[in-house]
Scaffold this motif. Structure first.
Motif, PDB file in Angstrom:
ATOM      1  N   ASP A 152       0.909  -1.234   0.020  1.00 50.29           N
ATOM      2  CA  ASP A 152       0.265  -0.430   0.145  1.00 50.29           C
ATOM      3  C   ASP A 152       0.856   1.407   0.139  1.00 50.29           C
ATOM      4  OD1 ASP A 152      -2.128   2.216   0.909  1.00 50.29           O
ATOM      5  OD2 ASP A 152      -3.056   1.009   1.859  1.00 50.29           O
ATOM      6  N   LYS A 158       1.659   9.467  -2.134  1.00 50.41           N
ATOM      7  CA  LYS A 158       0.962  10.178  -0.864  1.00 50.41           C
ATOM      8  C   LYS A 158       1.942  10.096  -0.235  1.00 50.41           C
ATOM      9  CE  LYS A 158      -4.600  10.183  -0.909  1.00 50.41           C
ATOM     10  NZ  LYS A 158      -5.046   9.537   0.243  1.00 50.41           N
ATOM     11  N   ASN A 168      -2.156  12.620   8.897  1.00 49.68           N
ATOM     12  CA  ASN A 168      -1.597  12.665   7.384  1.00 49.68           C
ATOM     13  C   ASN A 168      -2.215  14.454   7.394  1.00 49.68           C
ATOM     14  OD1 ASN A 168      -0.730  10.201   7.873  1.00 49.68           O
ATOM     15  ND2 ASN A 168      -2.264   9.749   6.254  1.00 49.68           N
ATOM     16  N   GLU A 200      -5.132  -4.456   5.314  1.00 47.50           N
ATOM     17  CA  GLU A 200      -5.366  -3.119   3.980  1.00 47.50           C
ATOM     18  C   GLU A 200      -4.782  -4.025   2.819  1.00 47.50           C
ATOM     19  OE1 GLU A 200      -5.066  -0.188   3.849  1.00 47.50           O
ATOM     20  OE2 GLU A 200      -3.588   0.792   5.789  1.00 47.50           O
ATOM     21  N   LYS A 203      -8.363  -5.377   2.849  1.00 44.34           N
ATOM     22  CA  LYS A 203      -8.916  -3.904   1.957  1.00 44.34           C
ATOM     23  C   LYS A 203      -9.230  -4.024   0.233  1.00 44.34           C
ATOM     24  CE  LYS A 203      -6.673   0.006   1.329  1.00 44.34           C
ATOM     25  NZ  LYS A 203      -5.722   1.509   1.545  1.00 44.34           N
ATOM     26  N   LYS A 241      -4.106  -1.177  -6.424  1.00 39.70           N
ATOM     27  CA  LYS A 241      -3.897   0.178  -6.185  1.00 39.70           C
ATOM     28  C   LYS A 241      -3.127   0.807  -7.306  1.00 39.70           C
ATOM     29  CE  LYS A 241      -1.968   3.477  -3.015  1.00 39.70           C
ATOM     30  NZ  LYS A 241      -1.598   3.566  -1.854  1.00 39.70           N
ATOM     31  N   GLU A 251      -6.260  12.142  -5.808  1.00 35.42           N
ATOM     32  CA  GLU A 251      -8.289  11.751  -5.290  1.00 35.42           C
ATOM     33  C   GLU A 251      -8.745  12.372  -5.845  1.00 35.42           C
ATOM     34  OE1 GLU A 251      -7.310  10.004  -1.151  1.00 35.42           O
ATOM     35  OE2 GLU A 251      -8.772  10.718  -0.966  1.00 35.42           O
ATOM     36  N   ARG A 255     -10.002   7.596  -6.039  1.00 32.44           N
ATOM     37  CA  ARG A 255      -8.949   6.940  -5.729  1.00 32.44           C
ATOM     38  C   ARG A 255      -9.306   6.969  -3.751  1.00 32.44           C
ATOM     39  NH1 ARG A 255      -2.962   8.485  -4.774  1.00 32.44           N
ATOM     40  NH2 ARG A 255      -2.429   7.798  -2.893  1.00 32.44           N
ATOM     41  N   LEU A 258      -9.549   3.904  -2.299  1.00 28.04           N
ATOM     42  CA  LEU A 258      -8.376   3.038  -0.916  1.00 28.04           C
ATOM     43  C   LEU A 258      -8.221   3.537   0.277  1.00 28.04           C
ATOM     44  CD1 LEU A 258      -5.975   4.219  -3.376  1.00 28.04           C
ATOM     45  CD2 LEU A 258      -6.708   1.872  -2.988  1.00 28.04           C
ATOM     46  N   ASN A 259      -9.522   4.480   1.037  1.00 29.41           N
ATOM     47  CA  ASN A 259      -9.882   5.294   1.815  1.00 29.41           C
ATOM     48  C   ASN A 259     -10.427   4.201   2.701  1.00 29.41           C
ATOM     49  OD1 ASN A 259      -9.719   8.399   3.382  1.00 29.41           O
ATOM     50  ND2 ASN A 259      -8.287   7.686   2.730  1.00 29.41           N
ATOM     51  N   HIS A 262     -10.787   4.032   6.692  1.00 30.10           N
ATOM     52  CA  HIS A 262      -9.612   5.373   7.392  1.00 30.10           C
ATOM     53  C   HIS A 262     -10.093   6.632   7.843  1.00 30.10           C
ATOM     54  CE1 HIS A 262      -7.145   2.618   4.932  1.00 30.10           C
ATOM     55  NE2 HIS A 262      -5.821   3.468   5.470  1.00 30.10           N
ATOM     56  N   HIS A 266      -8.644   6.502  10.946  1.00 31.58           N
ATOM     57  CA  HIS A 266      -7.910   7.930  11.752  1.00 31.58           C
ATOM     58  C   HIS A 266      -8.394   7.918  12.943  1.00 31.58           C
ATOM     59  CE1 HIS A 266      -5.762   8.658   7.403  1.00 31.58           C
ATOM     60  NE2 HIS A 266      -4.788   7.329   7.626  1.00 31.58           N
ATOM     61  N   HIS A 280      -1.697   1.219  12.645  1.00 28.24           N
ATOM     62  CA  HIS A 280      -2.126   2.118  11.335  1.00 28.24           C
ATOM     63  C   HIS A 280      -3.126   0.975  10.632  1.00 28.24           C
ATOM     64  CE1 HIS A 280      -3.839   4.311   7.500  1.00 28.24           C
ATOM     65  NE2 HIS A 280      -3.366   3.084   7.301  1.00 28.24           N
ATOM     66  N   LYS A 343      -9.330  14.872   5.129  1.00 24.70           N
ATOM     67  CA  LYS A 343      -9.510  14.919   3.966  1.00 24.70           C
ATOM     68  C   LYS A 343     -10.579  14.591   3.433  1.00 24.70           C
ATOM     69  CE  LYS A 343      -5.298  13.504   3.494  1.00 24.70           C
ATOM     70  NZ  LYS A 343      -5.281  13.218   5.096  1.00 24.70           N
TER      71      LYS A 343
HETATM   72  O1  LIG Z   1      -3.189   5.427  -1.225  1.00 25.88           O
HETATM   73  C1  LIG Z   1      -3.933   6.170  -0.962  1.00 25.88           C
HETATM   74  O2  LIG Z   1      -5.184   6.412  -1.776  1.00 25.88           O
HETATM   75  C2  LIG Z   1      -4.830   5.435   0.796  1.00 25.88           C
HETATM   76  O3  LIG Z   1      -5.813   6.477   0.872  1.00 25.88           O
HETATM   77  C3  LIG Z   1      -4.057   4.524   1.297  1.00 25.88           C
HETATM   78  C4  LIG Z   1      -4.025   4.081   2.649  1.00 25.88           C
HETATM   79  O4  LIG Z   1      -4.071   3.027   3.031  1.00 25.88           O
HETATM   80  C5  LIG Z   1      -3.576   5.058   3.516  1.00 25.88           C
HETATM   81  O5  LIG Z   1      -3.469   4.960   4.835  1.00 25.88           O
HETATM   82  C6  LIG Z   1      -3.334   6.575   3.314  1.00 25.88           C
HETATM   83  O6  LIG Z   1      -2.509   7.628   3.144  1.00 25.88           O
HETATM   84  C7  LIG Z   1      -4.510   7.573   3.927  1.00 25.88           C
HETATM   85  O7  LIG Z   1      -4.670   8.540   3.097  1.00 25.88           O
HETATM   86  P1  LIG Z   1      -5.754   9.928   3.496  1.00 25.88           P
HETATM   87  O8  LIG Z   1      -5.243  10.498   2.718  1.00 25.88           O
HETATM   88  O9  LIG Z   1      -6.884   9.635   4.301  1.00 25.88           O
HETATM   89  O10 LIG Z   1      -4.435  10.684   4.394  1.00 25.88           O
END
Ligand SMILES: O=C(O)C(=O)C[C@@H](O)[C@H](O)[C@H](O)COP(=O)(O)O
Ligand SMILES: NC(=O)c1ccc[n+]([C@@H]2O[C@H](COP(=O)([O-])OP(=O)(O)OC[C@H]3O[C@@H](n4cnc5c(N)ncnc54)[C@H](O)[C@@H]3O)[C@@H](O)[C@H]2O)c1
Ligand SMILES: [Zn+2]
Length: 383
Positions: A152, A158, A168, A200, A203, A241, A251, A255, A258-259, A262, A266, A280, A343
């Protein structure tokens, strides 16, 4: 003084998987297989002959793998300078970022030289952000050594650090020029860290690949055991990915899938103080189970799917409930405040990745905060 590359050839090997992240002039290869750290010199020298290389790593990884990498770089005519940080999430902070940037400047890493991130996702995110900022941007290579980083964080560009306001929240999109995932390095990874990375992996199945999730349900022991299934799981994850990142680098669209897990995850990580109490991937496991439970509670997906997600994560030893986190957490208002810093929030409206079923995740914009609050109140009750 920088030396010219002595030899930059890499013998073709059968046990390598190579994928490409297609991003026009920022495209790069992901190479997966055992023994790649020993080939890092030749592979990097092929891209940047004679470069100085600031190797950012942590003490755990340095003890086990730095010697191999330094030797490989020197033998290929590169000039390595190690920059060591403390292991763990707390290193993704302003103070350590400053130390790393200072050390890279002291090592005279110039434009045309390289930063090499040797370690897990913490090192990758930190070193990548340092590379993005250094002299307004130098190239960097990812050499991920944790499962999480191999499936990942090393892919997709990122980079960043945490703030007191949340996870982040300060960073940059900065793509690596190469990813070298040495699967042999995983032999020294502690089991808890392997499990965390596995969240992940799961995921990707939950997002849009139900057959992969079913395969993981059948094969997870082999993935943990280190057979060919492990490499297959890593390659499948990276291919997923790479495909998403190639479509939507920054994003602005899908994209965000992938969250999955999260937004809750987070907030829980921040609530636990970015500490060893909650890694994490553990936070993501709880967050994914919550996203499915919330979806089921809203009538969006079958209760059976939410139960199946939780059962699989628990079977590999991952947490799935807030009650699984040791120690105190912020109250519901505190968690809602952390979620409000996500975010994906736009003009105050919450975005969550929800699911219509396993492999059928989707981006839900403008989710009603009162429903999330009520859900968290229920989730906080001891079961
Ligand atoms: O690559 C991505 O896009 C992801 O969201 C991958 C996540 O597994 C990862 O933890 C990423 O750092 C989370 O992104 P964020 O933008 O929510 O900080
Ligand atoms: N940028 C992204 O797209 C992205 C994606 C997912 C996660 N992340 C970030 O990644 C971080 C988590 O990454 P992580 O789980 O790799 O954590 P980590 O970097 O803290 O590494 C986990 C632990 O394992 C140790 N370790 C790493 N490789 C080892 C090896 N081969 N042998 C022995 N010990 C080893 C490390 O020293 C550390 O103690 C989080 O900060 C998360 O936000 C970023
Ligand atoms: Zn993640």
């Amino acid at each position: 003084m920088n030396m010219p590359a002595a030899s930059a050839s890499v013998a073709p090997a059968a046990n390598r998987t190579q994928l490409r992240v297609g991003l026009g002039e920022r495209s790069y290869d992901i190479v997966i297989g055992p023994g790649l750290l020993a080939e890092a010199g030749a592979r990097i020298a092929a891209l940047r002959p004679g470069a100085r290389v600031g190797i950012v790593t942590d003490h755990n990884v340095a003890d086990r793998h730095l010697g191999t990498v330094e030797t490989a770089l020197r033998e290929a005519g590169l000039s390595p300078t190690p920059v060591l940080v403390a292991p763990g999430e707390k290193s993704k902070c302003f103070a350590v970022f400053e130390e790393v940037v200072d050390a890279l400047l002291a090592a005279r890493i110039e434009r045309g030289d390289l930063v090499l991130a040797l370690g897990g996702g913490v090192v990758g995110d930190l070193a990548g952000f340092a590379a993005a900022a250094l002299r307004r941007g130098v190239d960097f290579v990812q050499a991920p050594t944790s499962l999480l980083a191999q499936v990942d964080s090393s892919v997709g560009g990122k980079t960043g650090i945490n703030s007191r306001h949340g996870k982040n929240l300060v960073g940059a999109f900065h793509q690596p020029i190469l990813v070298l995932a040495d699967t042999g390095a995983l032999d020294t990874l502690p089991l808890r860290e392997f499990r965390s990375g596995y969240a992940e992996v799961a995921k990707y199945g939950l997002i849009d690949n139900a057959p992969f999730f079913a395969w993981l349900e059948r094969k997870w022991q082999a993935v943990f055991g280190g057979g060919p299934e492990r490499i297959e799981a890593i390659a499948t994850s990276c291919a997923s990915k790479a495909a998403v990142v190639s479509r939507d680098e920054k994003e602005t669209g899908d994209r965000a899938l992938l969250n999955l897990g999260h937004t809750f995850g987070h907030a829980l990580e921040a609530g636990a103080g970015f500490s060893q109490r909650l890694l994490h991937g553990e936070a993501v496991a709880i967050g994914m189970a919550q996203a499915f439970r919330f979806s089921a509670a809203q009538g969006l997906c079958a209760q059976g799917d939410a139960a199946r997600v939780e059962a699989h994560l628990r079977s590999v030893g991952l947490p799935t409930r807030i009650a699984d986190i040791p120690g105190a957490l912020p109250d519901t208002d505190g968690l809602m405040a952390l979620i409000g810093q996500d975010k994906k929030v736009s003009r105050g409206a919450l975005t969550f990745i929800l699911a219509r079923g396993i492999g059928q995740s989707y981006i839900a914009r403008d989710v009603d905060p009162s429903q999330i609050r009520a859900f968290l109140e229920v989730e906080r009750q001891p079961s």
